[in-house]
Design a protein around this motif. Structure first.
Motif, PDB file in Angstrom:
ATOM      1  N   ILE A  25       0.836  -1.207   0.000  1.00  0.00           N
ATOM      2  CA  ILE A  25       0.000   0.000   0.000  1.00  0.00           C
ATOM      3  C   ILE A  25       0.867   1.252   0.000  1.00  0.00           C
ATOM      4  O   ILE A  25       0.607   2.209  -0.740  1.00  0.00           O
ATOM      5  N   ASN A  26       1.910   1.257   0.803  1.00  0.00           N
ATOM      6  CA  ASN A  26       2.782   2.434   0.856  1.00  0.00           C
ATOM      7  C   ASN A  26       3.552   2.646  -0.443  1.00  0.00           C
ATOM      8  O   ASN A  26       3.809   3.785  -0.835  1.00  0.00           O
ATOM      9  N   LYS A  27       3.913   1.557  -1.110  1.00  0.00           N
ATOM     10  CA  LYS A  27       4.724   1.690  -2.316  1.00  0.00           C
ATOM     11  C   LYS A  27       3.882   1.991  -3.554  1.00  0.00           C
ATOM     12  O   LYS A  27       4.230   2.857  -4.355  1.00  0.00           O
ATOM     13  N   TRP A  28       2.779   1.265  -3.737  1.00  0.00           N
ATOM     14  CA  TRP A  28       2.054   1.361  -5.003  1.00  0.00           C
ATOM     15  C   TRP A  28       0.740   2.141  -4.941  1.00  0.00           C
ATOM     16  O   TRP A  28       0.122   2.371  -5.972  1.00  0.00           O
TER      17      TRP A  28
ATOM     18  N   ASP B 269      -1.449   7.544  -3.759  1.00  0.00           N
ATOM     19  CA  ASP B 269      -2.460   8.489  -4.223  1.00  0.00           C
ATOM     20  C   ASP B 269      -3.793   7.780  -4.423  1.00  0.00           C
ATOM     21  O   ASP B 269      -3.836   6.586  -4.724  1.00  0.00           O
ATOM     22  N   PRO B 270      -4.906   8.502  -4.293  1.00  0.00           N
ATOM     23  CA  PRO B 270      -6.219   7.891  -4.536  1.00  0.00           C
ATOM     24  C   PRO B 270      -6.355   7.417  -5.990  1.00  0.00           C
ATOM     25  O   PRO B 270      -5.804   8.008  -6.918  1.00  0.00           O
ATOM     26  N   VAL B 271      -7.088   6.319  -6.151  1.00  0.00           N
ATOM     27  CA  VAL B 271      -7.309   5.737  -7.475  1.00  0.00           C
ATOM     28  C   VAL B 271      -8.809   5.779  -7.766  1.00  0.00           C
ATOM     29  O   VAL B 271      -9.632   5.452  -6.905  1.00  0.00           O
ATOM     30  N   GLN B 272      -9.153   6.166  -8.991  1.00  0.00           N
ATOM     31  CA  GLN B 272     -10.557   6.285  -9.395  1.00  0.00           C
ATOM     32  C   GLN B 272     -10.982   5.015 -10.123  1.00  0.00           C
ATOM     33  O   GLN B 272     -10.373   4.615 -11.109  1.00  0.00           O
TER      34      GLN B 272
ATOM     35  N   THR C  63      -8.952   5.293  -1.603  1.00  0.00           N
ATOM     36  CA  THR C  63      -7.817   5.979  -0.978  1.00  0.00           C
ATOM     37  C   THR C  63      -6.983   4.980  -0.181  1.00  0.00           C
ATOM     38  O   THR C  63      -7.358   3.811  -0.024  1.00  0.00           O
ATOM     39  N   GLN C  64      -5.861   5.471   0.346  1.00  0.00           N
ATOM     40  CA  GLN C  64      -5.016   4.635   1.190  1.00  0.00           C
ATOM     41  C   GLN C  64      -5.789   4.189   2.431  1.00  0.00           C
ATOM     42  O   GLN C  64      -5.617   3.076   2.899  1.00  0.00           O
TER      43      GLN C  64
ATOM     44  N   HIS D 186      -8.961   3.486   2.693  1.00  0.00           N
ATOM     45  CA  HIS D 186      -9.814   2.350   2.329  1.00  0.00           C
ATOM     46  C   HIS D 186      -9.005   1.058   2.218  1.00  0.00           C
ATOM     47  O   HIS D 186      -9.454  -0.016   2.627  1.00  0.00           O
ATOM     48  N   LEU D 187      -7.806   1.163   1.651  1.00  0.00           N
ATOM     49  CA  LEU D 187      -6.959  -0.024   1.514  1.00  0.00           C
ATOM     50  C   LEU D 187      -6.498  -0.542   2.876  1.00  0.00           C
ATOM     51  O   LEU D 187      -6.462  -1.759   3.104  1.00  0.00           O
ATOM     52  N   TYR D 188      -6.157   0.369   3.774  1.00  0.00           N
ATOM     53  CA  TYR D 188      -5.761  -0.047   5.123  1.00  0.00           C
ATOM     54  C   TYR D 188      -6.929  -0.698   5.866  1.00  0.00           C
ATOM     55  O   TYR D 188      -6.741  -1.684   6.575  1.00  0.00           O
ATOM     56  N   ILE D 189      -8.124  -0.165   5.708  1.00  0.00           N
ATOM     57  CA  ILE D 189      -9.296  -0.769   6.342  1.00  0.00           C
ATOM     58  C   ILE D 189      -9.513  -2.181   5.800  1.00  0.00           C
ATOM     59  O   ILE D 189      -9.770  -3.120   6.567  1.00  0.00           O
ATOM     60  N   GLY D 190      -9.399  -2.355   4.493  1.00  0.00           N
ATOM     61  CA  GLY D 190      -9.521  -3.687   3.903  1.00  0.00           C
ATOM     62  C   GLY D 190      -8.445  -4.637   4.404  1.00  0.00           C
ATOM     63  O   GLY D 190      -8.712  -5.812   4.681  1.00  0.00           O
ATOM     64  N   LEU D 191      -7.226  -4.120   4.538  1.00  0.00           N
ATOM     65  CA  LEU D 191      -6.126  -4.939   5.053  1.00  0.00           C
ATOM     66  C   LEU D 191      -6.417  -5.382   6.477  1.00  0.00           C
ATOM     67  O   LEU D 191      -6.223  -6.554   6.826  1.00  0.00           O
ATOM     68  N   PHE D 192      -6.900  -4.473   7.300  1.00  0.00           N
ATOM     69  CA  PHE D 192      -7.220  -4.823   8.681  1.00  0.00           C
ATOM     70  C   PHE D 192      -8.413  -5.769   8.775  1.00  0.00           C
ATOM     71  O   PHE D 192      -8.420  -6.675   9.612  1.00  0.00           O
ATOM     72  N   VAL D 193      -9.421  -5.572   7.965  1.00  0.00           N
ATOM     73  CA  VAL D 193     -10.612  -6.427   8.009  1.00  0.00           C
ATOM     74  C   VAL D 193     -10.253  -7.873   7.687  1.00  0.00           C
ATOM     75  O   VAL D 193     -10.825  -8.806   8.244  1.00  0.00           O
ATOM     76  N   ILE D 194      -9.285  -8.078   6.808  1.00  0.00           N
ATOM     77  CA  ILE D 194      -8.854  -9.436   6.470  1.00  0.00           C
ATOM     78  C   ILE D 194      -7.724  -9.904   7.389  1.00  0.00           C
ATOM     79  O   ILE D 194      -7.717 -11.040   7.863  1.00  0.00           O
TER      80      ILE D 194
END
Length: 164
Positions: A90-93, A96-99, A106-107, A109-117
């Motif tokens: 997540i930090n490397k790739w 920035d937010p992706v549409q 956003t980052q 959202h990705l961190y929340i997904g990482l934590f949820v799993i």
């Protein structure tokens, strides 16, 4: 680059300090010096002396037990790899937010997904019981060895050197 050199120097000094405290296998496994302590006072004094004298060897025992515990719990390795790899990815790739169509990822959202799993996966892999196993197994081995091993002749001169 400076941070890498600082970490390298710290590791080098730690390694030199720990490796200088290592005793040879013939001294550590000397079966002629093994005896049952007469009472609790003698066992306590042996443990006090031997834990300082064999501290490097005991550190290696704890490290070997930790490696064994991690290798025999593959789900814990997968969970830790998933979480650490997820953070790195997540930090490397994705800085920035992706549409995606109408949605912006956003980052956060990705961190929340990482934590949820990752957190339930980590919980299922039982890291706390692994930690307690490492502490218990190393405690039994270290205290058992330290209480059964008679201090060498050099222990008689340790109090003389301290008072000088």
């Amino acid at each position: 680059m400076e941070a890498f050199l600082r970490v390298s120097e710290t590791l080098k000094s730690f390694r030199e300090a720990r490796l200088s405290a290592l005793r040879g296998p013939t001294e550590f496994f000397d079966h002629h010096r093994i005896s049952r302590p007469a009472d609790l006072t003698q066992a306590t004094s042996r443990i006090s002396y031997n834990t300082r004298y064999f501290s490097g060897n005991y550190g290696i025992i704890v490290a070997m037990l930790a490696v064994y515990a991690f290798l025999t719990n593959p789900l814990l390795l997968i969970a830790l790899g998933f979480l650490v790899g997820g953070f790195a990815a997540i930090n490397k790739w994705a800085p920035d937010p992706v549409q995606f169509g109408d949605h912006t990822v956003t980052q956060k959202h990705l961190y929340i997904g990482l934590f949820v799993i990752g957190i339930p996966l980590l919980w299922i892999s039982s890291p706390i019981s692994t930690l307690f196993w490492i502490v218990g197994a190393s405690g039994i081995l270290i205290l058992g060895h330290a209480s059964l091993m008679e201090p060498g002749i050099e222990s008689e001169y340790a109090s003389v050197q301290d008072s000088v």
